[in-house]
Design a protein around this motif. Structure first.
Motif: not given
Length: 385
Positions: A211-215, A296-298
């Motif tokens: 969820e962080v990397t998709a925000l 950024v990749q997870p």
């Protein structure tokens, strides 16, 4: 319908079943091979007759478990996410097939499956360095059971032999939750780095890694002080892809004022970085991104978090996901209702929240009992007065 056994050689038997053809009425003979004692062969013959009479009989086939698993994996490609399919494929091909792949699917027995699990626990590693963890073997059991369940639905098997086998006991991973003081120390340690924003969102908002990397900035409502969590990212061998959240539902997360302030600063810093490259920041850009604005990749987030955390000699060694656990623990310990915590964390049901964080509840139970006691004593005193 009847059947009998015939010895072929010591310990080897032919089980012959006679049944009428439904179309012609003529007798049809079915042959099964069996290895074991005479008594065991008789029991197997009786079992097959019962299956035929109950309509559960399946013609023996020569397809091996390994070949069936490949067919099943093709079927599952459209049923699960790409990352889950990669994991299914890895377990089926690298762990299950080497142990049971040569066994004919229709001849697979519970005792063979159980023996395979035992062997995997002792010497299941492909590099020969020892056994697999109970958690990995448990995943093997779950995948094999699911695959064989599909074989039953396709009427390749009459029953699922994995149903009669239990996977190894797996101890729950102990969660490490930071308290408020440790969280403040962690934030101070990460503040000079690009990882400060992900750590902030994990520790103070409970966001998952994906969820962080998709925000994206369009999901940040500074006026209302809220985040809209509408998607997540998933890393596979083919790259990173956007997907729905784990619960399958979007949610809104209210932001503490400190997070609102820090996100404003992050947006200004990111805009200045991109401006140096001749790019204007837009609401479609990711909140946590590389210096050139690329997402950024997870897995990269996890590796960078671990690397920077290792530079501290005082902070506990935790996973990035433990920031989410820390946030949940602090919420519940502060007396926040579990339903609010569930909605904030994005769990699909309150039962998941209560199950994961039941260790936080004893203190809340005592506090609730004390409040009930105080209220009742006050009421009793008023009645007595």
């Amino acid at each position: 319908m009847k059947g009998h056994i015939r010895e072929r050689s010591p310990g080897r038997w032919a089980i012959i079943l006679d049944s009428p053809d439904q179309e012609t009425g003529k007798r049809r003979r079915k042959w099964h091979s069996f290895a074991g004692t005479k008594r065991e062969a008789q029991k197997e013959c009786a079992r097959l007759i019962t299956e035929m009479q109950g309509g559960d009989y399946v013609e023996p086939g020569k397809e091996t478990l390994a070949k069936f698993l490949e067919r099943w994996l093709d079927h599952m490609r459209s049923q699960v996410s790409p990352r889950s399919h990669e994991r299914y494929t890895e377990l089926a091909r690298k762990n299950i097939a080497p142990l049971l792949g040569n066994v004919a699917l229709t001849k697979l027995r519970p005792e063979q499956i159980s023996a395979a699990y035992s062997k995997a626990l002792v010497s299941g590693r492909r590099d020969g360095s020892g056994g697999l963890s109970p958690r990995t073997v448990h995943h093997m059991h779950r995948i094999l059971r699911q695959a064989l369940s599909q074989a039953v639905k396709w009427r390749i098997l009459g029953r699922n032999p994995a149903d009669a086998v239990g996977g190894p006991k797996v101890e729950k991973t102990k969660m490490r939750a930071l308290d408020a003081h440790e969280t403040a120390q962690l934030l101070a340690h990460f503040r000079p780095t690009r990882m400060f924003t992900p750590v902030l969102l994990g520790a103070l908002c409970g966001l998952r890694r994906g969820e962080v990397t998709a925000l994206r900035w369009r999901a940040v409502d500074f006026a209302a002080g809220q985040l809209a969590i509408v998607e997540s990212t998933e890393q596979t061998h083919r790259g990173t892809r956007a997907k729905e959240t784990k619960s399958g539902r979007s949610r809104r997360v209210a932001l503490p004022s400190i997070v609102v302030d820090e996100l404003r600063r992050q947006r200004v810093r990111q805009a200045e970085e991109l401006l140096k490259l001749g790019v204007r920041l837009s609401d479609d850009d990711h909140v946590f991104a590389q210096a050139d604005g690329m997402p950024v990749q997870p897995n990269s987030l996890t590796h960078e978090f671990t690397r920077i955390l290792a530079q501290s000699s005082t902070l506990p060694r935790i996973r990035f996901h433990d920031l989410r656990h820390s946030h949940a623990t602090q919420l519940l310990s502060s007396g926040i209702h579990p339903k609010i915590a569930q909605e904030r964390l994005g769990h699909s049901s309150i039962g998941i929240t209560l199950d994961l964080y039941s260790h936080v509840m004893p203190g809340m139970q005592e506090d609730a009992a004390a409040k009930v006691d105080a209220a009742m004593r006050a009421a009793i005193d008023r009645v007595a007065g």
